[in-house]
Every structure is written in C-alpha cells, then in structure tokens.
Design an enzyme around this catalytic site. Structure first.
Site, short mmCIF file in Angstrom:
data_model
loop_
_atom_site.label_atom_id
_atom_site.label_comp_id
_atom_site.label_asym_id
_atom_site.label_seq_id
_atom_site.Cartn_x
_atom_site.Cartn_y
_atom_site.Cartn_z
N ARG A 31 28.64 1.52 2.32
CA ARG A 31 29.39 0.61 1.76
C ARG A 31 28.76 -0.70 2.20
NH1 ARG A 31 34.46 3.39 1.11
NH2 ARG A 31 36.18 2.08 0.67
N ARG A 44 49.26 4.51 -1.33
CA ARG A 44 48.56 4.17 -0.35
C ARG A 44 48.88 2.79 0.18
NH1 ARG A 44 42.22 5.56 -0.89
NH2 ARG A 44 41.96 3.55 -0.07
N ARG A 68 48.16 4.07 -8.92
CA ARG A 68 47.98 5.44 -7.95
C ARG A 68 48.89 5.81 -7.01
NH1 ARG A 68 42.07 5.25 -5.30
NH2 ARG A 68 42.78 3.86 -3.77
N LYS A 78 36.43 7.86 -8.08
CA LYS A 78 35.28 8.47 -7.16
C LYS A 78 36.13 9.77 -6.42
CE LYS A 78 34.33 5.13 -4.68
NZ LYS A 78 34.99 4.82 -3.44
N ARG A 119 39.66 -5.61 -1.08
CA ARG A 119 38.73 -4.84 -1.20
C ARG A 119 37.69 -4.98 -2.46
NH1 ARG A 119 43.04 -0.59 -1.74
NH2 ARG A 119 41.40 1.02 -2.15
P1 AMP Z 1 38.55 4.65 0.66
O1 AMP Z 1 39.33 5.54 0.46
O2 AMP Z 1 36.91 5.01 0.27
O3 AMP Z 1 38.80 3.41 -0.22
O4 AMP Z 1 38.08 3.82 2.17
C1 AMP Z 1 39.59 3.13 2.57
C2 AMP Z 1 39.31 2.43 3.77
O5 AMP Z 1 38.56 2.95 4.72
C3 AMP Z 1 38.36 1.07 3.31
O6 AMP Z 1 39.18 0.21 2.59
C4 AMP Z 1 37.86 0.76 4.58
O7 AMP Z 1 38.68 0.15 5.40
C5 AMP Z 1 37.41 2.00 5.18
N1 AMP Z 1 36.29 2.64 5.20
C6 AMP Z 1 35.77 3.75 4.29
N2 AMP Z 1 34.71 4.01 4.36
C7 AMP Z 1 34.09 3.11 4.80
C8 AMP Z 1 32.72 2.66 4.98
N3 AMP Z 1 31.46 3.37 4.80
N4 AMP Z 1 32.33 1.33 5.80
C9 AMP Z 1 33.54 0.52 6.37
N5 AMP Z 1 34.75 0.87 6.03
C10 AMP Z 1 35.20 2.11 5.43
#
Ligand code: AMP
Length: 215
Positions: free
Chosen positions: A91, A157, A125, A15, A168
C-alpha cells in the site's frame, strides 16, 4: 504451480470480490491484509485495540509492522507451495520495494474504477462480520441482514463512514499510487477496467493475467 499476483485498486473497486474469484481460479492463497488486520483488531488485546484505532480512522498501519505481518504469512506452507494473490498489500512505496526485494511477482494488476463510482459503492457496501462476504444495499442477503453463506450478521464496516472513506481515498492517492508506479516502472503492471458485473470483470482479469503468465 506457483503464481504470484498483486491486485491494486481503490477501496470499493471490487478487490475483495475479485481476489476470492482469482485465488480460486489460479489456486493461489488469497492474502488480504485488511482481513488479517481486522482479525487482530477483534481479538481484544492491546495490539488489537491499537490496530482497530488505525483502521477505524482510515489510517495505514506503519510499514514496519506490515512487513512483519507479511513476512510471517509468506513463511506458511501454502504460500511456499502455491504463491499468493495479494489484496491490500503493498500500500506504500516502501512496502512495494520490500516485496520485490523479497520475492518475484508475476503480474500486478490495477483494477481501475473511477473515484465517483467507488464513493457510491462504499457507502452502500455491507459485509458479513463472520466470513467477510460482501453485499450492498442494492444486492442484500436473501434473508434480511443474515449472511447467505455462513449465517453471520451483515453490517456496515466501521471504516465505511464518509469521513473515513474520504481519508482512505486521499491516502490511496498519496501513498499507494507511488507503489503502483513502481510496479509499472518494473514492467509488471497491467491496468484492467473494473466496471461491469463481477463475472465480466473476473473474465477480463483472467485474460489479462493469462496474457502475462509464462507457463
Ligand atoms: P482494506 O480491507 O484492504 O481496505 O484494509 C482495511 C484497513 O486495514 C486499511 O484502511 C488500513 O488501515 C489497514 N491496512 C490494510 N492493509 C494495509 C497495508 N498494506 N498497509 C497499511 N495498512 C493496511
């Protein structure tokens, strides 16, 4: 021209990489809620520490907070003028409903990559701590772990540990799949195969989006 796109996909589906390519192609701001939250988490404040706790544990930030974050971002001039490419939002079903209550969406894409493949991708990653560029053990930066784009440090990360990854992915199935169904029922969803090189997948995505955009 205003383009309003939502990109769904499991963690590790590509993504982030595809959002950057698509945002450039369609000239729409790339809004990654994960990147926005990681910035807050790094600022050392009390709120930042709480956000970091959620992220490191692989938990979702509560919907109310996320809706405030996205409302504030949507008020910026670039979104008003060009629209958005949402990466990581919505999400949950609540977030999906709130989004469609607030704005029309042209196309939502489900970037489809099977779970066994994303597991493999996530554990290899590596990400630039400064600009967010994504690498992997198989495709590292050219100079050790120094980012080719900005010279930043390329690391794993903290939420790409096996425990946080498992949480996740389970959260994705439980919370995010209902949001995807919601867009499907609204007639806005296209599923695109996410397997293949970034260029091949980007071309597939552009074709799928172009097929849906009314220009
Ligand atoms: P990502 O980089 O998109 O995988 O996001 C990393 C982390 O940020 C996720 O595992 C959540 O803890 C938080 N996060 C990102 N976007 C959202 C969202 N729309 N709603 C809730 N938590 C989010």
């Amino acid at each position: 021209m205003v383009v309003r796109l939502v990109l769904f996909g499991r963690q590790g589906a590509g993504k982030g990489t595809q959002s950057s390519l698509l945002a450039e192609h369609f000239d729409a701001p790339h809004i990654s809620t994960g990147d926005m939250l990681r910035e807050v988490a790094a600022d050392g404040s009390e709120v930042g520490r709480r956000v970091k706790d959620y992220i490191d544990q692989g938990l979702l930030i509560p919907d109310d907070t996320m809706l405030d974050v996205i409302r504030e971002r949507f008020a910026h001039a670039d979104v008003v003028a060009h629209g958005f490419l949402l990466d990581g939002f919505p999400r949950t079903l609540v977030q999906a409903q709130a989004l469609l209550d607030h704005t029309p969406v042209d196309v939502a894409i489900n970037l489809d990559v099977p779970e066994d493949i994303v597991l493999e991708r996530l554990s290899s990653r590596r990400v630039c701590a400064d600009c967010g560029r994504i690498y992997s053990l198989a495709v590292p930066p050219s100079n050790r772990w120094v980012c080719d784009t900005c010279g930043g440090r390329v690391t794993q990360r903290e939420d790409d540990t096996p425990k946080a990854i498992a949480k996740r992915l389970a959260t994705y199935t439980r919370e995010t799949e209902p949001a995807i169904d919601f867009f499907a029922k609204a007639g806005l969803l296209v599923t695109v195969d996410g397997l293949g090189s970034p260029d091949v997948v980007a071309r597939r995505l552009i074709t799928a989006i172009d097929g849906r955009l009314v220009r």
